[in-house]
Design an enzyme around this catalytic site. Structure first.
Site, PDB file in Angstrom:
ATOM      1  N   HIS A  93       0.821  -1.214   0.000  1.00  0.00           N
ATOM      2  CA  HIS A  93       0.000   0.000   0.000  1.00  0.00           C
ATOM      3  C   HIS A  93       0.856   1.267   0.000  1.00  0.00           C
ATOM      4  O   HIS A  93       0.447   2.293  -0.536  1.00  0.00           O
ATOM      5  CB  HIS A  93      -0.986  -0.039   1.173  1.00  0.00           C
ATOM      6  CG  HIS A  93      -2.043  -1.081   0.983  1.00  0.00           C
ATOM      7  ND1 HIS A  93      -2.751  -1.653   2.016  1.00  0.00           N
ATOM      8  CD2 HIS A  93      -2.508  -1.683  -0.150  1.00  0.00           C
ATOM      9  CE1 HIS A  93      -3.600  -2.547   1.522  1.00  0.00           C
ATOM     10  NE2 HIS A  93      -3.476  -2.582   0.217  1.00  0.00           N
ATOM     11  N   HIS A 124      -7.709  -7.800  -8.300  1.00  0.00           N
ATOM     12  CA  HIS A 124      -8.070  -8.676  -7.168  1.00  0.00           C
ATOM     13  C   HIS A 124      -8.382  -7.743  -6.000  1.00  0.00           C
ATOM     14  O   HIS A 124      -7.546  -7.542  -5.109  1.00  0.00           O
ATOM     15  CB  HIS A 124      -6.914  -9.616  -6.818  1.00  0.00           C
ATOM     16  CG  HIS A 124      -6.579 -10.611  -7.882  1.00  0.00           C
ATOM     17  ND1 HIS A 124      -6.036 -10.248  -9.093  1.00  0.00           N
ATOM     18  CD2 HIS A 124      -6.725 -11.959  -7.904  1.00  0.00           C
ATOM     19  CE1 HIS A 124      -5.865 -11.344  -9.826  1.00  0.00           C
ATOM     20  NE2 HIS A 124      -6.271 -12.394  -9.134  1.00  0.00           N
ATOM     21  N   SER A 184      -7.086  -1.757  -0.907  1.00  0.00           N
ATOM     22  CA  SER A 184      -6.621  -1.003  -2.077  1.00  0.00           C
ATOM     23  C   SER A 184      -7.749  -0.192  -2.737  1.00  0.00           C
ATOM     24  O   SER A 184      -7.484   0.921  -3.220  1.00  0.00           O
ATOM     25  CB  SER A 184      -5.938  -1.925  -3.086  1.00  0.00           C
ATOM     26  OG  SER A 184      -6.689  -3.086  -3.325  1.00  0.00           O
ATOM     27  N   GLU A 244     -13.345  -8.692  -8.739  1.00  0.00           N
ATOM     28  CA  GLU A 244     -13.263  -9.591  -7.580  1.00  0.00           C
ATOM     29  C   GLU A 244     -14.021 -10.875  -7.907  1.00  0.00           C
ATOM     30  O   GLU A 244     -15.144 -10.840  -8.400  1.00  0.00           O
ATOM     31  CB  GLU A 244     -13.868  -8.867  -6.357  1.00  0.00           C
ATOM     32  CG  GLU A 244     -14.032  -9.684  -5.107  1.00  0.00           C
ATOM     33  CD  GLU A 244     -12.746 -10.330  -4.556  1.00  0.00           C
ATOM     34  OE1 GLU A 244     -11.761  -9.638  -4.308  1.00  0.00           O
ATOM     35  OE2 GLU A 244     -12.746 -11.581  -4.400  1.00  0.00           O
ATOM     36  N   GLY A 276     -10.112 -11.770 -12.344  1.00  0.00           N
ATOM     37  CA  GLY A 276      -9.312 -10.577 -12.624  1.00  0.00           C
ATOM     38  C   GLY A 276      -8.336 -10.772 -13.767  1.00  0.00           C
ATOM     39  O   GLY A 276      -8.059  -9.834 -14.520  1.00  0.00           O
ATOM     40  N   ASP A 304      -2.985  -8.332  -7.662  1.00  0.00           N
ATOM     41  CA  ASP A 304      -2.711  -8.687  -6.264  1.00  0.00           C
ATOM     42  C   ASP A 304      -3.426  -9.982  -5.881  1.00  0.00           C
ATOM     43  O   ASP A 304      -4.314  -9.978  -5.021  1.00  0.00           O
ATOM     44  CB  ASP A 304      -3.186  -7.499  -5.382  1.00  0.00           C
ATOM     45  CG  ASP A 304      -2.890  -7.714  -3.919  1.00  0.00           C
ATOM     46  OD1 ASP A 304      -2.002  -8.526  -3.585  1.00  0.00           O
ATOM     47  OD2 ASP A 304      -3.564  -7.062  -3.097  1.00  0.00           O
TER      48      ASP A 304
HETATM   49  N1  SAM Z   1      -5.966  -5.820  -3.342  1.00  0.00           N
HETATM   50  C1  SAM Z   1      -6.445  -5.941  -1.966  1.00  0.00           C
HETATM   51  C2  SAM Z   1      -5.744  -4.925  -1.096  1.00  0.00           C
HETATM   52  O1  SAM Z   1      -4.574  -4.610  -1.346  1.00  0.00           O
HETATM   53  O2  SAM Z   1      -6.374  -4.426  -0.154  1.00  0.00           O
HETATM   54  C3  SAM Z   1      -6.247  -7.325  -1.403  1.00  0.00           C
HETATM   55  C4  SAM Z   1      -6.663  -8.428  -2.314  1.00  0.00           C
HETATM   56  S1  SAM Z   1      -6.483 -10.051  -1.675  1.00  0.00           S
HETATM   57  C5  SAM Z   1      -4.771 -10.275  -1.564  1.00  0.00           C
HETATM   58  C6  SAM Z   1      -6.891 -11.028  -3.079  1.00  0.00           C
HETATM   59  C7  SAM Z   1      -8.366 -10.952  -3.453  1.00  0.00           C
HETATM   60  O3  SAM Z   1      -8.498 -11.570  -4.725  1.00  0.00           O
HETATM   61  C8  SAM Z   1      -9.287 -11.696  -2.522  1.00  0.00           C
HETATM   62  O4  SAM Z   1     -10.348 -10.858  -2.150  1.00  0.00           O
HETATM   63  C9  SAM Z   1      -9.810 -12.877  -3.367  1.00  0.00           C
HETATM   64  O5  SAM Z   1     -11.154 -13.205  -3.089  1.00  0.00           O
HETATM   65  C10 SAM Z   1      -9.691 -12.338  -4.760  1.00  0.00           C
HETATM   66  N2  SAM Z   1      -9.501 -13.309  -5.851  1.00  0.00           N
HETATM   67  C11 SAM Z   1      -8.954 -14.556  -5.813  1.00  0.00           C
HETATM   68  N3  SAM Z   1      -8.823 -15.057  -7.061  1.00  0.00           N
HETATM   69  C12 SAM Z   1      -9.291 -14.096  -7.910  1.00  0.00           C
HETATM   70  C13 SAM Z   1      -9.373 -13.997  -9.326  1.00  0.00           C
HETATM   71  N4  SAM Z   1      -8.953 -14.972 -10.131  1.00  0.00           N
HETATM   72  N5  SAM Z   1      -9.889 -12.868  -9.846  1.00  0.00           N
HETATM   73  C14 SAM Z   1     -10.297 -11.841  -9.060  1.00  0.00           C
HETATM   74  N6  SAM Z   1     -10.242 -11.872  -7.708  1.00  0.00           N
HETATM   75  C15 SAM Z   1      -9.725 -12.991  -7.134  1.00  0.00           C
END
Ligand code: SAM
Length: 288
Positions: A19, A42, A101, A119, A146, A166
């Site tokens: 971040h 993500h 994020s 997401e 994503g 991410d």
């Molecule tokens: N970007 C966020 C932040 O920095 O606050 C944190 C994201 S977290 C590490 C990863 C997220 O991706 C989770 O909410 C998960 O449910 C989602 N996720 C997992 N596989 C995914 C995919 N193929 N496409 C989109 N989202 C996905």
């Protein structure tokens, strides 16, 4: 089925690194008057309640943002990041809410900029849709994968973009999807800034990821593109080989100012977030 919930980890040392740099990249893009698009492939939750059941479970924020919260002096990047977290916590004495994020992007985007949140987890995407139901015209939420959906958003109409990739790496294929997505994204939009987060864990596919990304930068169809790789290792890897001992960011088309900013910031992060005497950082880049 996806079981990862980022709220368990909100504000931990990996969020602090990610971040801090995310804020720096958004600031850089907002320096120019021209609008830009931020795509969060993500997205996860908008805001985390650090007293909620998820974050309270392991209190990972205590070895992350909490360690910076009351510091009197911080280098500019960390100071700016902490100010963004403070904006959510009107009683500055107490850290209660931590921005995901999407929230950080919202705080730094201007009225003319755009935010695309993708997401896959049905609960998280429903929460995002609910949060933005009343309409912030800058924001569109997409429920889906994503890695696939981002390619449909490129090139952005603004021709300027920051793409945060991410994944949780909960699914092993993420390690292969990440460089493939960067490869395809560069074909569609070679001048975008792409920021990939990755864990430092004892896995071969994790160790190979930075080289796989560098290769995509070398092979970009429009010619080589710049990259930067920074890692923060907070502790010695566990003897049993399990667990996360740090994290890294690989940035494609980084601002030329970023290496110097990180040279100043990373020793502070090692000092503040290091958990044993093997804590360290690495910084590697190729900027023409
Ligand atoms: N970007 C966020 C932040 O920095 O606050 C944190 C994201 S977290 C590490 C990863 C997220 O991706 C989770 O909410 C998960 O449910 C989602 N996720 C997992 N596989 C995914 C995919 N193929 N496409 C989109 N989202 C996905």
């Amino acid at each position: 089925m996806l079981s990862y919930r980022h709220s368990f980890h909100a504000g931990n040392h990996t969020d602090v690194l990610k971040h801090t740099v995310f804020v720096a990249l958004l600031r850089y893009l907002a320096k120019k008057d021209k609008p830009f698009m931020c795509i969060d492939t993500h997205a996860g939750p908008v805001v985390h309640d650090l007293e909620g059941i998820y974050a309270r479970k392991n209190k990972e924020f205590e070895t992350g943002i909490s360690r910076l919260w009351a510091k009197l002096v911080l280098p500019p990047l960390l100071d700016d990041y902490r100010d963004q977290v403070r904006a959510l916590n009107p009683n500055r004495e107490k850290l209660r809410h931590y921005p995901g994020s999407p929230q950080l992007a919202l705080q730094l985007l201007r009225r003319k900029d755009a935010l695309r949140l993708i997401e896959l987890h049905s609960t998280e995407s429903a929460n995002l849709e609910k949060h933005f139901r009343d309409g912030d015209k800058r924001v569109q939420v997409t429920a889906g994968d994503g890695f696939e959906r981002v390619l449909k958003m490129l090139p952005p109409p603004q021709r300027r973009a920051l793409v945060l990739i991410d994944p949780s790496y909960e699914v092993k294929d993420d390690y292969a999807h990440v460089p493939a997505t960067v490869r395809d994204a560069l074909k569609l939009f070679a001048t975008g800034t792409y920021m990939v987060w990755h864990p430092l864990v004892q896995r071969r596919d994790c160790a190979r990821l930075p080289d796989a990304l560098k290769r995509q930068c070398e092979l970009a169809p429009t010619g080589k593109v710049d990259w930067l790789h920074v890692t923060l290792n907070v502790k010695r890897p566990a003897e049993d080989g399990f667990g996360l001992h740090g994290s890294g960011l690989f940035i494609v088309n980084p601002p030329w100012t970023l290496p110097e900013q990180l040279r100043e910031t990373m020793p502070w992060l090692v000092d503040a977030l290091g958990q044993d005497d093997s804590a360290n950082f690495s910084l590697d880049f190729k900027i023409a």
